[in-house]
Scaffold this motif. Structure first.
Motif, short mmCIF file in Angstrom:
data_model
loop_
_atom_site.label_atom_id
_atom_site.label_comp_id
_atom_site.label_asym_id
_atom_site.label_seq_id
_atom_site.Cartn_x
_atom_site.Cartn_y
_atom_site.Cartn_z
N PHE A 149 -16.97 12.18 32.38
CA PHE A 149 -17.94 12.10 31.94
C PHE A 149 -17.88 10.46 32.58
CE2 PHE A 149 -19.01 14.93 29.03
CZ PHE A 149 -20.84 15.41 29.17
N VAL A 150 -19.01 9.49 32.95
CA VAL A 150 -17.86 8.04 33.58
C VAL A 150 -18.53 7.06 33.02
CG1 VAL A 150 -17.39 6.96 36.06
CG2 VAL A 150 -17.07 9.34 35.93
N ALA A 151 -18.33 6.21 32.63
CA ALA A 151 -18.69 5.20 31.86
C ALA A 151 -17.66 3.99 32.89
CB ALA A 151 -18.73 5.12 30.48
N PRO A 152 -18.43 2.50 32.54
CA PRO A 152 -17.76 1.35 32.76
C PRO A 152 -17.06 0.65 31.32
CG PRO A 152 -20.33 0.65 31.47
CD PRO A 152 -19.79 2.10 31.97
N TRP A 153 -16.38 0.46 32.33
CA TRP A 153 -15.28 -1.58 31.01
C TRP A 153 -15.20 -2.13 31.60
CZ3 TRP A 153 -10.36 -2.90 31.58
CH2 TRP A 153 -9.70 -2.99 30.49
N THR A 154 -14.75 -2.93 31.00
CA THR A 154 -13.54 -4.16 31.05
C THR A 154 -13.09 -4.84 30.02
OG1 THR A 154 -15.38 -5.71 29.13
CG2 THR A 154 -16.06 -5.14 32.04
N ALA A 155 -11.64 -5.29 30.62
CA ALA A 155 -11.04 -5.83 29.89
C ALA A 155 -11.00 -6.74 28.10
CB ALA A 155 -10.32 -7.38 30.02
N ALA A 156 -12.92 -6.98 28.67
CA ALA A 156 -12.83 -7.35 26.80
C ALA A 156 -13.28 -5.50 26.28
CB ALA A 156 -14.41 -7.53 27.13
N ASP A 157 -13.28 -4.98 26.86
CA ASP A 157 -13.48 -3.53 25.79
C ASP A 157 -12.73 -2.81 25.69
OD1 ASP A 157 -16.35 -3.24 26.50
OD2 ASP A 157 -15.39 -2.47 28.63
N GLY A 158 -10.89 -3.74 25.65
CA GLY A 158 -9.60 -2.91 25.54
C GLY A 158 -9.53 -2.22 25.34
N VAL A 159 -8.70 -1.23 24.42
CA VAL A 159 -8.04 0.11 24.25
C VAL A 159 -9.41 0.83 23.19
CG1 VAL A 159 -5.65 -0.49 25.04
CG2 VAL A 159 -6.38 0.02 22.74
N GLY A 160 -10.24 0.31 22.85
CA GLY A 160 -10.71 1.20 21.91
C GLY A 160 -11.46 1.95 22.50
N PRO A 161 -12.05 2.29 23.50
CA PRO A 161 -13.09 3.28 24.31
C PRO A 161 -12.08 4.88 24.86
CG PRO A 161 -13.49 1.28 24.91
CD PRO A 161 -12.68 1.09 24.13
N LEU A 162 -10.18 4.02 24.74
CA LEU A 162 -9.64 4.97 24.61
C LEU A 162 -9.09 5.62 23.72
CD1 LEU A 162 -8.35 2.41 27.65
CD2 LEU A 162 -9.10 4.49 28.07
N HIS A 163 -9.55 5.32 22.65
CA HIS A 163 -9.10 6.45 21.01
C HIS A 163 -9.29 6.99 20.87
CE1 HIS A 163 -8.20 1.74 18.28
NE2 HIS A 163 -7.66 1.98 19.94
N ASP A 164 -8.09 8.54 20.67
CA ASP A 164 -8.61 9.50 20.25
C ASP A 164 -8.82 10.27 21.34
OD1 ASP A 164 -9.10 9.10 17.19
OD2 ASP A 164 -11.18 8.28 17.86
N SER A 165 -7.40 10.03 22.28
CA SER A 165 -6.97 11.24 23.19
C SER A 165 -5.43 11.25 22.97
CB SER A 165 -7.61 10.08 24.45
OG SER A 165 -8.98 9.31 24.86
N LEU A 166 -5.71 12.73 23.67
CA LEU A 166 -4.74 12.71 24.20
C LEU A 166 -3.21 12.91 25.18
CD1 LEU A 166 -2.12 15.16 22.74
CD2 LEU A 166 -3.11 17.19 24.64
N LEU A 207 0.42 2.43 24.79
CA LEU A 207 1.58 2.57 23.53
C LEU A 207 1.26 2.78 22.23
CD1 LEU A 207 4.15 1.95 25.83
CD2 LEU A 207 3.86 4.24 25.17
N ARG A 208 0.81 1.00 21.87
CA ARG A 208 0.13 0.90 20.17
C ARG A 208 -0.08 1.63 19.85
NH1 ARG A 208 2.04 -4.33 23.03
NH2 ARG A 208 -0.02 -4.43 22.88
N ALA A 209 -1.53 2.07 20.25
CA ALA A 209 -2.35 2.27 19.74
C ALA A 209 -2.23 3.86 19.01
CB ALA A 209 -3.67 2.96 20.79
N PRO A 210 -2.15 4.08 17.93
CA PRO A 210 -2.58 5.08 16.97
C PRO A 210 -2.42 6.56 17.10
CG PRO A 210 -2.58 3.52 15.78
CD PRO A 210 -3.36 3.07 16.70
N SER A 211 -3.98 6.32 18.06
CA SER A 211 -4.23 7.97 18.07
C SER A 211 -4.60 7.74 19.48
CB SER A 211 -5.66 7.65 18.26
OG SER A 211 -6.84 6.27 18.92
N VAL A 212 -3.84 6.74 20.09
CA VAL A 212 -3.79 8.12 21.62
C VAL A 212 -2.06 8.47 22.05
CG1 VAL A 212 -3.08 6.89 23.92
CG2 VAL A 212 -4.76 5.34 22.80
N GLY A 213 -2.52 9.68 22.38
CA GLY A 213 -1.11 10.38 21.81
C GLY A 213 0.47 10.21 23.50
N ASN A 214 -0.53 10.20 24.31
CA ASN A 214 0.58 10.05 25.60
C ASN A 214 -0.21 9.00 26.56
OD1 ASN A 214 2.34 12.27 24.88
ND2 ASN A 214 1.13 13.36 25.18
#
Length: 466
Positions: free
Chosen positions: A393-410, A426-433
Motif C-alpha cells: 500500500f502506497v501513501a503520501p507523507w510529509t515531514a510534518a507527519d513525522g515518524v508516527g505513520p511508521l510506528h509498529d514496524s519490524l 531509532l528512538r521510536a519504541p515500536s520501530v524494531g530495526n
C-alpha cells in the motif's frame, strides 16, 4: 483396485514423519495428512499427545548439555550432514522437492533458503555470541581473579520452539539456543514440517544426544502444554499469537512485521523503485521483513503506478513456471485472501486489477501477487495490512507527519539523507530495526532480527574467584 485398496496405496505413498522424541523415533496413532499447494497429499505427520510432550521436556531438563566446544564441533558436522546425507530417507534434493510443494516458494528460493539453514547450523555459536556483553565472560572459569567478571548464563535449561511455516530459516533462533546449551523441543509448522525434521536428524547424525533436540508436532491445542513445560519459549505467528503470548515473560513472540519503506523528496528515482520492488517481492513477499507499506514524500500516486509497472514486469511470464515471483497456494487459500483484500481495501485504488493478482499454475494451485494499492492518508489502517504474498500500500507523507505513520514496524527503510529523521526512527519504541537506504529484506545472520536471541535466552551473573 477397490476404493479401500486405492486409499491404502495412497497412504503408503505418503512420506511418514514420525516424532523424534527423547527416546528415538515414534509413530503415534494420532496422525495428520499434509497436502501440498497442488492439493495432493504429501505426508503423514504423527502428532504428539500432551503426556509425551511433558515426558520429553522433563527428560530434556534432566539431561546435561554437551560441553560448549563439543556443541560447536557437532553443529559444524550437522551443517554438512544437512546438505550431504540421506536423512529420514531423503537426500537434500528430495527434501527440497517436499519443501517446495509444501511452502509454495519457487524452486530457486526454496534451495537458497534451505542452504541458508545449513549455514545457520554451523554459525549458530558465533551468531549468538554477538549478543554477549563486552564485559561478560562465557564461563565462570574465564572470570578474572580478584575483581571478578560478569558471566553470561542461561536463564533456563529447556526451550520450546513453536514454529511458523513462512520460510525454512525460521529454524535459526532455536539453533542459537541449542548452541548455548539449551535442550530444545521443536513444534514444527504443520504446513512445512520437513525442514525442522531434517535439522534434528542432522544433529542426531552428528552425535547430539536425542535429548538435545526433539521434534514434537502437535495441534494448536498442544501448544500451551509445550510452552508451559519448557523454561522458555519462542512462538512465531500472526497477530493472534502476539495477542496470546506477547505479555508472557517466558515467551519471546515473533509476530507480524508490518515493515515499511519511507521515500523522501529527491529520491523518487528508478533505483529507488527497484529497491522497493525487491523489498516487496523478495522471499515470495511472505516474510515479516517484506515491505507492505510505502510512504512517499512527493507524488505518491505516480510512484505507486510506476511500482506496479516494475512488479508486473518482474512477474511477467514467470508466474506459470517453477520460478514464479509470488507464492503458490491452494485455490481455496487464494480465494480467501483475495476476498479479504477486496473487502478490506474497498476504499483504496488498485494499481493492478485484482483479477490479475491470481494466476493458475500448471502444476496445481494459484500463484499470488503482485498487488499494489494507493491510499490518501499516511495513517490509513491499510498500512498495517500484512498478507503472505507481494502486496503493498502506497501513501503520501510529509515531514510534518513525522515518524508516527511508521510506528509498529519490524523494519523501516528510510530512503533519505535526513539524519534527524533517522535518529527519530531509532528512538521510536515500536520501530524494531532501522535501515538507511538499505532494503527491508536485507538480512545477515549477525544482525539482530527482533533483538538478539541471546538477549532473551541469557542473563549476566557476577562471579568473583580468589
Amino acid at each position: 483396485m477397490t476404493p479401500t485398496a486405492s486409499g491404502a496405496a495412497e497412504e503408503d505413498d505418503r512420506l511418514a514423519l514420525p516424532l523424534l522424541t527423547h527416546r528415538g523415533e515414534l509413530t503415534t496413532r494420532a496422525r495428520e495428512v499434509l497436502y501440498g499447494v497442488d492439493g495432493r497429499p504429501l505426508a503423514s505427520l504423527s502428532l504428539a499427545p500432551d503426556l509425551l510432550v511433558s515426558q520429553s521436556v522433563q527428560a530434556q531438563g534432566r539431561a546435561e548439555p554437551l560441553p560448549a566446544e563439543e556443541r560447536a564441533e557437532r553443529l559444524a558436522q550437522a551443517s554438512r550432514r544437512f546438505l550431504d546425507d540421506v536423512l529420514g530417507g531423503l537426500s537434500f534434493d528430495e527434501h527440497l522437492a517436499y519443501v517446495n510443494r509444501a511452502s509454495g516458494h519457487n524452486a530457486r528460493l526454496t534451495e537458497e533458503l534451505s542452504r541458508a539453514v545449513a549455514v545457520a547450523i554451523a554459525e549458530a555459536p558465533a551468531r549468538v555470541d554477538r549478543a554477549r556483553p563486552n564485559g561478560s565472560a562465557r564461563s565462570w572459569r574465564e572470570a578474572a581473579d580478584g575483581a571478578g567478571s560478569g558471566v553470561w548464563t542461561r536463564r533456563g535449561e529447556t526451550l520450546a520452539a513453536v514454529l511458523s511455516g513462512n520460510a525454512p530459516t525460521i529454524q535459526n533462533g532455536w539453533l542459537q539456543a541449542l548452541a548455548l546449551g539449551y535442550r530444545v523441543a521443536v513444534r514444527p509448522s504443520r504446513r512445512e514440517p520437513f525442514t525442522a525434521r531434517r535439522v534434528i536428524l542432522a544433529l542426531r547424525a552428528a552425535g547430539f544426544p536425542d535429548t538435545s533436540a526433539v521434534y514434537l508436532p502437535t495441534t494448536h491445542a498442544g501448544v500451551p502444554t509445550l510452552l508451559r513445560r519448557a523454561d522458555l519459549g519462542f512462538a512465531y505467528g500472526g497477530a493472534d499469537v502476539a495477542a496470546r503470548y506477547g505479555s508472557t515473560a517466558t515467551v519471546k513472540v515473533g509476530g507480524p512485521g508490518r515493515s515499511k519503506t519511507l521515500v523522501t523528496r529527491g529520491h523518487l528515482t528508478p533505483a529507488t523503485l527497484d529497491a522497493v520492488a525487491n523489498s516487496v517481492a523478495a522471499l515470495s513477499g511472505a516474510a515479516c521483513v517484506n515491505t507492505t507499506a510505502v510512504l512517499v514524500e512527493g507524488d505518491h500516486r505516480r510512484f505507486a503506478r510506476d511500482l506496479a509497472d516494475v512488479l508486473r514486469g518482474r512477474a511477467g511470464e514467470r508466474q506459470t513456471t517453477r520460478q514464479h515471483l509470488g507464492p503458490r497456494v491452494t485455490r481455496e487459500s487464494a480465494d480467501e485472501l483475495l476476498g479479504h483484500l477486496e473487502r478490506s481495501a474497498s476504499h483504496a485504488i488498485a494499481e493492478i486489477p485484482l483479477k490479475e493478482v491470481a494466476t493458475a499454475h500448471p502444476d496445481g494451485g494459484v500463484v499470488l501477487g503482485p498487488a499494489v494499492f494507493t491510499v490518501e492518508d499516511p495513517r490509513d489502517r491499510l498500512l498495517g495490512t500484512e498478507l503472505p504474498f507481494p502486496c503493498v500500500f502506497v501513501a503520501p507523507w510529509t515531514a510534518a507527519d513525522g515518524v508516527g505513520p511508521l510506528h509498529d514496524s519490524l523494519v523501516v527503510n528510510a530512503i533519505t539523507e535526513d539524519a534527524d529523521l533517522v535518529g527519530a526512527l531509532l528512538r521510536a519504541p515500536s520501530v524494531g530495526n532501522v535501515h538507511v537506504n538499505v532494503e527491508t529484506v536485507h538480512s545477515d545472520g549477525n544482525l539482530p532480527h527482533e533483538d538478539y536471541i541471546g538477549d532473551f535466552l541469557m542473563r549476566n551473573k557476577a562471579v568473583v574467584s580468589l
